[in-house]
Design a protein around this motif. Structure first.
Motif, PDB file in Angstrom:
ATOM      1  N   VAL A 496       0.919  -1.135  -0.026  1.00 52.41           N
ATOM      2  CA  VAL A 496      -0.186   0.006  -0.110  1.00 52.41           C
ATOM      3  C   VAL A 496       1.072   1.146   0.035  1.00 52.41           C
ATOM      4  CG1 VAL A 496      -0.046  -0.045   2.495  1.00 52.41           C
ATOM      5  CG2 VAL A 496      -1.843   1.126   1.198  1.00 52.41           C
ATOM      6  N   PRO A 497       0.495   2.298  -0.380  1.00 56.56           N
ATOM      7  CA  PRO A 497       1.025   3.601  -0.493  1.00 56.56           C
ATOM      8  C   PRO A 497       1.336   3.845   1.012  1.00 56.56           C
ATOM      9  CG  PRO A 497      -0.431   3.952  -2.139  1.00 56.56           C
ATOM     10  CD  PRO A 497      -0.781   2.681  -1.515  1.00 56.56           C
ATOM     11  N   GLN A 498       2.713   4.336   1.194  1.00 57.17           N
ATOM     12  CA  GLN A 498       2.950   4.612   2.635  1.00 57.17           C
ATOM     13  C   GLN A 498       2.358   5.532   3.325  1.00 57.17           C
ATOM     14  OE1 GLN A 498       7.194   5.370   2.681  1.00 57.17           O
ATOM     15  NE2 GLN A 498       7.540   3.766   1.319  1.00 57.17           N
ATOM     16  N   ASP A 499       1.880   6.714   2.340  1.00 57.26           N
ATOM     17  CA  ASP A 499       1.041   7.973   2.819  1.00 57.26           C
ATOM     18  C   ASP A 499      -0.199   7.864   2.208  1.00 57.26           C
ATOM     19  OD1 ASP A 499       0.250  10.399   3.744  1.00 57.26           O
ATOM     20  OD2 ASP A 499       1.580  11.760   2.268  1.00 57.26           O
ATOM     21  N   LEU A 500      -1.067   7.676   3.193  1.00 57.72           N
ATOM     22  CA  LEU A 500      -2.644   7.406   2.691  1.00 57.72           C
ATOM     23  C   LEU A 500      -3.206   9.022   2.430  1.00 57.72           C
ATOM     24  CD1 LEU A 500      -3.530   4.240   4.831  1.00 57.72           C
ATOM     25  CD2 LEU A 500      -3.476   4.624   2.317  1.00 57.72           C
ATOM     26  N   SER A 501      -2.293   9.747   2.987  1.00 58.68           N
ATOM     27  CA  SER A 501      -3.230  11.120   2.957  1.00 58.68           C
ATOM     28  C   SER A 501      -3.746  11.585   1.619  1.00 58.68           C
ATOM     29  CB  SER A 501      -2.494  12.069   3.720  1.00 58.68           C
ATOM     30  OG  SER A 501      -1.211  12.365   2.919  1.00 58.68           O
ATOM     31  N   ALA A 502      -3.107  11.175   0.630  1.00 53.83           N
ATOM     32  CA  ALA A 502      -3.542  11.500  -0.648  1.00 53.83           C
ATOM     33  C   ALA A 502      -4.661  10.895  -1.166  1.00 53.83           C
ATOM     34  CB  ALA A 502      -2.508  10.918  -1.838  1.00 53.83           C
ATOM     35  N   PHE A 503      -5.263  10.058  -0.349  1.00 53.42           N
ATOM     36  CA  PHE A 503      -6.604   8.996  -1.013  1.00 53.42           C
ATOM     37  C   PHE A 503      -7.657   9.369  -0.122  1.00 53.42           C
ATOM     38  CE2 PHE A 503      -2.643   6.937  -1.778  1.00 53.42           C
ATOM     39  CZ  PHE A 503      -2.742   6.774  -3.260  1.00 53.42           C
ATOM     40  N   SER A 504      -8.698   9.545  -0.715  1.00 56.13           N
ATOM     41  CA  SER A 504     -10.046   9.929  -0.015  1.00 56.13           C
ATOM     42  C   SER A 504     -11.362   9.157  -0.866  1.00 56.13           C
ATOM     43  CB  SER A 504     -10.186  11.419  -0.088  1.00 56.13           C
ATOM     44  OG  SER A 504     -10.292  11.726  -1.328  1.00 56.13           O
ATOM     45  N   LYS A 505     -12.467   9.496  -0.291  1.00 57.24           N
ATOM     46  CA  LYS A 505     -13.579   9.035  -0.782  1.00 57.24           C
ATOM     47  C   LYS A 505     -13.635   9.469  -2.378  1.00 57.24           C
ATOM     48  CE  LYS A 505     -18.336   8.537   0.844  1.00 57.24           C
ATOM     49  NZ  LYS A 505     -19.313   8.842   1.868  1.00 57.24           N
ATOM     50  N   LYS A 506     -13.037  10.806  -2.613  1.00 53.93           N
ATOM     51  CA  LYS A 506     -13.116  11.116  -4.124  1.00 53.93           C
ATOM     52  C   LYS A 506     -11.948  10.522  -4.835  1.00 53.93           C
ATOM     53  CE  LYS A 506     -15.318  15.564  -4.001  1.00 53.93           C
ATOM     54  NZ  LYS A 506     -15.003  16.717  -3.626  1.00 53.93           N
ATOM     55  N   ASN A 507     -10.958   9.930  -4.206  1.00 51.69           N
ATOM     56  CA  ASN A 507      -9.883   9.647  -4.887  1.00 51.69           C
ATOM     57  C   ASN A 507      -9.577   8.238  -3.856  1.00 51.69           C
ATOM     58  OD1 ASN A 507      -7.580   9.283  -6.350  1.00 51.69           O
ATOM     59  ND2 ASN A 507      -6.231  10.459  -5.178  1.00 51.69           N
ATOM     60  N   PRO A 508     -10.152   7.297  -4.124  1.00 51.52           N
ATOM     61  CA  PRO A 508      -9.890   6.288  -3.368  1.00 51.52           C
ATOM     62  C   PRO A 508      -8.867   4.989  -4.179  1.00 51.52           C
ATOM     63  CG  PRO A 508     -12.027   5.895  -4.462  1.00 51.52           C
ATOM     64  CD  PRO A 508     -11.377   7.007  -5.118  1.00 51.52           C
ATOM     65  N   LEU A 509      -8.449   4.211  -3.146  1.00 52.89           N
ATOM     66  CA  LEU A 509      -7.382   3.450  -3.883  1.00 52.89           C
ATOM     67  C   LEU A 509      -8.014   1.772  -4.363  1.00 52.89           C
ATOM     68  CD1 LEU A 509      -4.917   3.172  -0.807  1.00 52.89           C
ATOM     69  CD2 LEU A 509      -4.256   3.493  -3.030  1.00 52.89           C
ATOM     70  N   PRO A 510      -8.036   1.673  -5.736  1.00 52.23           N
ATOM     71  CA  PRO A 510      -8.610   0.385  -6.230  1.00 52.23           C
ATOM     72  C   PRO A 510      -7.828  -0.972  -5.571  1.00 52.23           C
ATOM     73  CG  PRO A 510      -8.146   1.873  -8.064  1.00 52.23           C
ATOM     74  CD  PRO A 510      -7.383   2.419  -6.877  1.00 52.23           C
ATOM     75  N   VAL A 511      -8.489  -1.962  -5.544  1.00 58.00           N
ATOM     76  CA  VAL A 511      -7.856  -3.175  -4.988  1.00 58.00           C
ATOM     77  C   VAL A 511      -7.582  -4.235  -5.944  1.00 58.00           C
ATOM     78  CG1 VAL A 511      -8.383  -4.751  -3.224  1.00 58.00           C
ATOM     79  CG2 VAL A 511      -9.511  -2.588  -3.015  1.00 58.00           C
ATOM     80  N   LEU A 512      -6.349  -4.555  -5.777  1.00 59.98           N
ATOM     81  CA  LEU A 512      -5.886  -5.846  -6.395  1.00 59.98           C
ATOM     82  C   LEU A 512      -5.758  -7.219  -5.235  1.00 59.98           C
ATOM     83  CD1 LEU A 512      -4.871  -7.357  -8.856  1.00 59.98           C
ATOM     84  CD2 LEU A 512      -2.514  -6.917  -8.001  1.00 59.98           C
ATOM     85  N   VAL A 513      -6.536  -8.160  -5.442  1.00 59.38           N
ATOM     86  CA  VAL A 513      -6.640  -9.249  -4.478  1.00 59.38           C
ATOM     87  C   VAL A 513      -5.654 -10.422  -5.400  1.00 59.38           C
ATOM     88  CG1 VAL A 513      -7.810 -11.058  -3.479  1.00 59.38           C
ATOM     89  CG2 VAL A 513      -8.642  -8.700  -3.457  1.00 59.38           C
TER      90      VAL A 513
END
Ligand code: FUB
Length: 741
Positions: A496-513
């Protein structure tokens, strides 16, 4: 009203005690501190005042060390009167210096040969010994009682100077071997100019003097100037200093450094060290409970030299000094490492070295400025022994009554030296809440048990935390990634990106399982590839244990269910306001993927309605004709399973050399109800996952994910159209079905 007052006073007292750092050794009375910096650590060599003493009946010397100035490790007593066949009493002040990889510990003791005090020297191969008498006889004695308190300085030209004495200051020029000397005994001019007054026994009655040298010299050099610090003024003593252009003088009196104050000790004795860019002044007081003039304790203050090189006035404090760095508890910590303690003692034996003993109900050890955050404490392990009924070690945060992080029950082990290593789980909820801000905390090891008897001995402890590793500098993407464990997702590895502050409801992280090749329960072959994907703004949830070391995982295989756990976890974390992932995960864009057997796991789970894309790597369902090639434990859905696929799917294969080529291409040709493509790169079954940043497979996988999960039109060009970018990329071939043309 009265009750309120009493609790207020108790609170103030507790707060004061919590802050106190001086004296910095509480397990024994210690005196005459002599600091030495070696190899990044600061060592302090001390004397040892006996408990309940009525004179300086001192038997041994002790060593303590630190790398943060607040948490000190007790190295026990590597040197005692018994180390010197000629010594029988008064193990008084001493100092150690390193030369040529050997450590020379200059001591003074009463000599049975001359019936006076004598200077001796011990030598050892490490700062903590073992030490032995270097020459089997005193280095200097002549029957006088003056010969106490040696100090040593190796000058820039290599000449080593040894000085000592009460009431006058003697010196010798040591030979390079450090255990013999050349020339005769020297004596400093004990004049008023040099020391503010003549020696105490030469003072004229009724005449006022500024000061006078008494004992405990500390010789040092700074910016070409020699400094002699010493106990001054008679009884009680304060600390003063003089400077000179050479060790032999002429010395010029400069004034007091630590004036007379209520230290509860009529002697004082100092040492000075620069360490990690800070300057420290060591001295002793009689302030430890039960202590006094013959029960002294070492203390330390930080100071800054004045611009002209002179010493400032340094006052004794209870607070002591600030930590220089955070204390790491995620390693084996000797139990005798502490910032403060109550009630306990230390002892040593040949089996375990120094250990903590005399532990009773209510006693504690405090570690200061402990970096628990950034990692999640999971377990506490300790090595303990008890000849009675044992007790309990409670881990409390910030105070004796602070949040309970966990506790370890210590049973009777059948003997005070019958050691057992025991582990207890920590309270994950407390840990998670407490650690979230990543700040350093004070950690109290609070000892509990029956009131009265000794509970247990304590050798070492360790906190096991969640593991994490920054792989390949965090990847080449715009978001430096980290590979880590998550407490609430057992047997998985998260990228996961170390700094999660760049991500939000508007810019969320898609998921790879992800599921691993051979269905191994660790992404040890794929972590570079997965980390690279995360660095481009994805949450990658891999089946299996974190591969902190890049070597084959040997445990049992993973299960198909672990991929479902990944999806469940992502959805839960995104909805949990207490989670660091709250509203940061794009749970509507999940790609299920895996390599080889991990690809079969993905196909097994392909019907899950929460999946929005499939990426099958070096894999494909076995045909009836080749099912016998499958290894035990692999998921083996029939080809009919492909009809359950409800999302676009890509097969990334290693060309004809790939043992999965036939199965993967067969799958692709059977899929006509959803968009599908098969991309081949001729590297065989192993793919490029282990190449730097995952090699070519990362490039294609990222394009697929960017198109599928982020809707990138640019990324789509890799796959769509007659002349799609992948068809022109060196080495690659691509086939697409009607639904993807
Ligand atoms: O510790 C015994 C003696 O007391 C030392 O040698 C002196 O410096 C004084 O501190």
């Amino acid at each position: 009203m009265k009750t309120h007052l009493i609790s207020a006073v108790a609170l103030v007292l507790a707060a004061l005690t919590a802050k106190a750092q001086n004296p910095f050794v509480q397990t024994w009375y210690t005196s005459d501190p002599a600091p030495m910096v070696h190899d990044g650590r600061l060592y302090v060599y001390t004397g040892h005042d006996e408990d309940h003493a009525d004179f300086f009946w001192m038997q041994e010397w002790r060593v303590y060390s630190t790398d943060d100035m607040v948490n000190w490790t007790d190295h026990g007593s590597p040197l005692a009167l018994e180390s010197f066949s000629w010594a029988d009493d008064r193990a008084w002040a001493a100092q150690t210096v390193e030369r040529g990889g050997k450590f020379y510990w200059y001591i003074c003791a009463h000599s049975k040969l001359s019936d006076g005090m004598a200077i001796g020297v011990a030598v050892g191969d490490s700062p903590t010994g073992p030490f032995r008498d270097a020459i089997g006889k005193p280095l200097f004695e002549n029957g006088s009682w003056d010969h106490i308190d040696p100090t040593v300085l190796i000058d820039d030209d290599g000449q080593a100077w040894l000085m000592w004495g009460n009431p006058q200051c003697y010196y010798l020029k040591l030979n390079p071997d450090m255990v013999s000397y050349s020339g005769g005994l020297g004596l400093l001019d004990m004049t008023e100019e040099a020391f503010g007054g003549p020696m105490m026994n030469k003072r004229e009655k009724g005449k006022e003097y500024k000061d006078s040298y008494v004992e405990g010299p500390w010789l040092m050099k700074r910016n070409g100037l020699y400094y002699l610090l010493y106990a001054a003024g008679g009884v009680p003593e304060h600390i003063s200093y003089s400077t000179a252009p050479s060790p032999t003088g002429p010395w010029t009196y400069k004034g007091p450094i630590m004036p007379l104050c209520d230290t509860k000790s009529f002697t004082n004795h100092c040492g000075v060290a620069d360490y990690k860019g800070h300057s420290y002044f060591f001295y002793h007081t009689g302030k430890l409970p039960g202590g006094g003039g013959f029960g002294r304790s070492v203390a330390v203050e930080e100071f800054r030299y004045n611009d002209d090189g002179s010493f400032p006035t340094i006052m004794p404090t209870d607070e002591g000094v600030k930590p220089l760095e955070a204390f790491n508890p995620y390693r084996k910590v000797e139990a005798e490492t502490m910032a403060f303690s109550r009630g306990i003692k230390t002892e040593q034996n040949d089996e375990v070295g120094v250990y903590v003993t005399d532990v009773h109900n209510g006693d504690y050890i405090k570690l200061q400025n402990v970096k628990l955050g950034g990692n999640l404490p999971k377990q506490f392990t300790a090595r303990v022994a008890s000849g009675l009924r044992g007790g309990r070690i409670e881990l409390r945060l910030d105070s004796l009554g602070g949040e309970l992080l966990g506790s370890l029950d210590v049973p009777g082990t059948g003997g005070w030296e019958k050691w057992q290593t025991l582990t207890a789980d920590l309270n994950t909820i407390t840990a998670q809440q407490a650690m979230r801000n990543g700040q350093c905390r004070d950690l109290y090891l609070a000892f509990k048990g029956r009131k009265g008897p000794k509970l247990f001995n304590f050798d070492w402890w360790e906190i096991q935390g969640l593991k994490s590793l920054v792989v390949e500098d965090g990847g080449t993407g715009p978001y430096k990634a980290v590979m880590k464990e998550e407490a609430t997702l057992e047997a998985h590895t998260v990228f996961v990106p170390q700094d999660l502050s760049a991500f939000s409801k508007k810019n969320p992280l898609p998921v790879l399982v992800w599921g691993n090749g051979a269905c191994t329960n660790s992404p040890w072959e794929h972590f570079k590839f997965l980390n690279e994907i995360a660095s481009h703004g994805y949450l990658v949830l891999s089946t299996g244990y974190i591969p902190i070391e890049e070597k084959p995982y040997q445990g049992p295989m993973s299960t198909t269910e672990q991929q479902i756990e990944s999806i469940d976890w992502a959805i839960h974390e995104n909805a949990d306001p207490a989670s660091p992932y709250y509203n940061k995960i794009d749970v509507r864009n999940i790609c299920l993927s895996g390599m080889s057997c991990g690809g079969l796991q993905s196909l097994y789970n392909c019907a899950d309605p929460r999946i929005t894309s499939l990426m099958i790597c070096n894999s494909g369902l076995f045909k009836t004709s080749n099912r016998s090639q499958a290894k035990g434990g692999m998921p083996m859905p029939e080809k009919a399973k492909l009809k359950e696929i409800h999302t676009p799917v890509i097969y990334i294969l290693g060309g004809k050399e790939d043992i999965a080529y036939e199965n993967g291409m067969d799958d692709f040709h059977l899929i006509d109800h959803v968009p599908a493509c098969a991309a081949n790169y001729p590297v065989g079954h192993g793919g490029t996952y282990r190449q730097p940043h995952g090699g070519e497979f990362s490039v294609v996988a990222l394009a697929w994910l960017d198109w599928q999960l982020k809707g990138s039109k640019q990324a789509a060009k890799m796959f769509t159209g007659r002349n799609c970018l992948l068809s022109r990329r060196e080495g690659w071939t691509i086939e697409k079905n009607q639904k993807m043309k």
